[in-house]
Structures are given as C-alpha cells and as structure tokens.
Design a protein around this motif. Sequence first.
Motif, PDB file in Angstrom:
ATOM      1  N   THR A  23      -3.015  -0.468  -5.954  1.00  0.00           N
ATOM      2  CA  THR A  23      -1.981  -0.966  -5.049  1.00  0.00           C
ATOM      3  C   THR A  23      -2.584  -1.526  -3.764  1.00  0.00           C
ATOM      4  O   THR A  23      -1.841  -1.857  -2.836  1.00  0.00           O
ATOM      5  CB  THR A  23      -0.990   0.154  -4.698  1.00  0.00           C
ATOM      6  N   ALA A  41       1.233   7.172 -11.445  1.00  0.00           N
ATOM      7  CA  ALA A  41       0.655   7.183 -10.099  1.00  0.00           C
ATOM      8  C   ALA A  41      -0.864   7.341 -10.173  1.00  0.00           C
ATOM      9  O   ALA A  41      -1.617   6.643  -9.474  1.00  0.00           O
ATOM     10  CB  ALA A  41       1.275   8.310  -9.274  1.00  0.00           C
ATOM     11  N   SER A  45       5.874   0.578  -1.375  1.00  0.00           N
ATOM     12  CA  SER A  45       5.182   1.064  -0.188  1.00  0.00           C
ATOM     13  C   SER A  45       6.195   1.606   0.823  1.00  0.00           C
ATOM     14  O   SER A  45       7.350   1.167   0.865  1.00  0.00           O
ATOM     15  CB  SER A  45       4.375  -0.066   0.450  1.00  0.00           C
ATOM     16  N   TYR A  52       5.821   0.689  -7.919  1.00  0.00           N
ATOM     17  CA  TYR A  52       5.224   1.206  -6.682  1.00  0.00           C
ATOM     18  C   TYR A  52       5.947   0.539  -5.530  1.00  0.00           C
ATOM     19  O   TYR A  52       6.064  -0.706  -5.471  1.00  0.00           O
ATOM     20  CB  TYR A  52       3.736   0.889  -6.618  1.00  0.00           C
ATOM     21  N   ASP A  55       5.441   7.530  -4.004  1.00  0.00           N
ATOM     22  CA  ASP A  55       5.669   6.085  -3.869  1.00  0.00           C
ATOM     23  C   ASP A  55       6.048   5.424  -5.188  1.00  0.00           C
ATOM     24  O   ASP A  55       6.173   4.195  -5.257  1.00  0.00           O
ATOM     25  CB  ASP A  55       4.411   5.395  -3.321  1.00  0.00           C
ATOM     26  N   ILE A  56       6.261   6.219  -6.248  1.00  0.00           N
ATOM     27  CA  ILE A  56       6.554   5.684  -7.573  1.00  0.00           C
ATOM     28  C   ILE A  56       8.024   5.894  -7.911  1.00  0.00           C
ATOM     29  O   ILE A  56       8.557   6.996  -7.801  1.00  0.00           O
ATOM     30  CB  ILE A  56       5.679   6.358  -8.653  1.00  0.00           C
ATOM     31  N   ALA A  59      -1.994   5.646  -6.784  1.00  0.00           N
ATOM     32  CA  ALA A  59      -0.961   5.670  -5.741  1.00  0.00           C
ATOM     33  C   ALA A  59      -0.401   7.081  -5.592  1.00  0.00           C
ATOM     34  O   ALA A  59      -0.454   7.883  -6.532  1.00  0.00           O
ATOM     35  CB  ALA A  59       0.168   4.706  -6.093  1.00  0.00           C
TER      36      ALA A  59
END
Length: 338
Positions: A178, A62, A204, A202, A71-72, A67
């Motif tokens: 991202t 991340a 979203s 990743y 979200d990973i 990110a």
Amino acid sequence: MHLDAARKLWQPTPGWLNTASYGLPPTPAYDQLHTALTQWRHGSTDWQPWDDQVTRSRAAFATLIGAPTEDITVSSTASQIISQIATALPPDARILIPDIEFTSNVYPWAVAAHVDTAPPDRLADAITPRTTAVAFSLVQSATGQLAPLDDIIQAAHAHDTLVIADASQACGWLPVTTHGLDALACAAYKWLMCPRGAAFGYLSPRLRERMTPTAANWYSGTSMYGMPLTHHPDARAFDLSPAWFSYVGAAPTLDLLNQLDTDDIRRHNLAMANRFRTGLGQPPGDSAIVSLDTTHPDTPQRLQRAGVRMAVRAGRLRASFHLYTTELDVDLALEALT
C-alpha cells in the motif's frame, strides 16, 4: 512452504490458461467449502464459524499486502468498494483513469465525477493540479500491461492527488503493498483464487475521514437492532455484509499464499508466460497475462479441440499463467496455435 510442494494442492485439468477470468481453488479451500455446504444442508452449525472466516480472511489479506488489519474492508466486488471510495470526492472532482481500464474501475467514478483518460503508460504525465484522484489497475485486464506505479505515485503526490489502485489482476502473483496509495480494491476470485463473492479493500485513515458509508448495514455497525447509528471506528465501517461461503473458501487460500514467497510465484508465472511468448516468436515480457491477435478464423475451434481454455478480451486472445500452470499447459496451447 516451497512452491513445488504447494503446487500439489491444486488439481487443474490440463489446458487452463484463464486465471485472469477466475482462479482455481487449492484442495484445503475446496474441502472447507464442501464442509460448510454440508453443514448448511443439515443445519448442523450456527453461522458464527462461517463468519469467523471473514475475520481470518481480512487478517490474511492485510498480511499479504503489508497493511494494518484495521485498514481493510471486506466486500463482494471491487466495484462496490470503489463506489464507496467515490463518496470522498468533492462535487467538482476530476478523476484520471487509463483509456482501457476495466469498467469496474470506471463506472463508479463516471457516476460521481468528471472522468479524464490517458494511455496507461502516460498516466503520470496526465496528472495536473486539477486532478482530484488517479484510479488505475496495477495490471491491466485486457493487455496484462503493468502500471508505472512509482511514476504515478510521484506525480500524484506532487499535486496532492489521491491514488486509487485496483489490484484484482495483481494480488496473488505480483508483490503488492500500500506504499503511496490512498486506497486499493481487489476482487479475490482471480489470482487470489478465492470464491467469487469475496473482495477486499485497503482504505487509508486520511481517506476514510472523507468517505461516507453509503452501504451501511448490520456488519458495518456495532449493533444488530435499532438506533442509534453506530459505525465501527476503522475500515470495517465500510464493510458489506459478507457472503459467508465465499470467505470460508477464501481464508485457507489466503493463508496458504502467505506461506509462499510471492516472488517465487511471480518467477514461475513469468517463466510459463515467456515460454508461451517464445513459442510464438515474441520477446519475453514482464506480465503473467499475454494478449494475442485473433485474426485467424479457426483459432477458437483449434484451442477447444486441444482442451485449452483462454479468454477473448478487447478482440484479442488472452492467456494467463499462474502457479498451477505447467509446461504441458503451455505446450498444448502452442501446438494448437502454431
């Protein structure tokens, strides 16, 4: 950490020009993996310390791409991540991909939707209002060609098209974020130099709302036994049960990469790749992957005798250069080829 100091943590045999196939581990990763294997052999630990390295790896990845950790998702292959992303597609979806895309970013779409193709450098022009998603590699496996990312994102957003990137040949030497992406998948055993069996995605928040966790398992849920079915509230709902030892090797490598400047790695890699191009009478390029014609019949034998390890992809020699590549490696290859 300065790149010159970090490079001492790798011990490649001269002639390794094949990171696009698999990357080599730094000493801390090799040592920690060896320790885990010894623990496994003797049953001297619980599995929890190995699993802690999954959490550490997720956070490090991340950080690497800028990110949020939530979200990973973690997996074993990029194609498995992409297969789960495909569950977000409507029944009449149309997916646009480059016509030379590696099949891990082709077949998952082909079984779920109609696939359209275009040349990599014309992908943005091929996006239409009917395009549900555009899926592409940031760096092409066969040729090393870099995607025109900004053009693709701009065209996709104009048509409300999902943007899905495969970063397997980019993360680790090319700065990756991202920004503008709905999803990103990355097999970590190449330029991230992790053991095969570690992969990251990743996802979203807006994409996750449309996805189905078709690989649901004990790791993606919040309970080990029985009903009800309870998923994690973030990207962990799409985790694959991890191959622990792969992440034992991944965590120290990713932490080390986060101590380095990716721009420094990129500059070094391009310097080595362009030394190679120049030696072959080619103009400089912008990729750490160099694709060559292989029409000379004894080229593989010449490289083998010189101890140079490359790959053949799409009928062409493929050389790839990473932070542990030296001028000696390049010159060995040039001597064998010229």
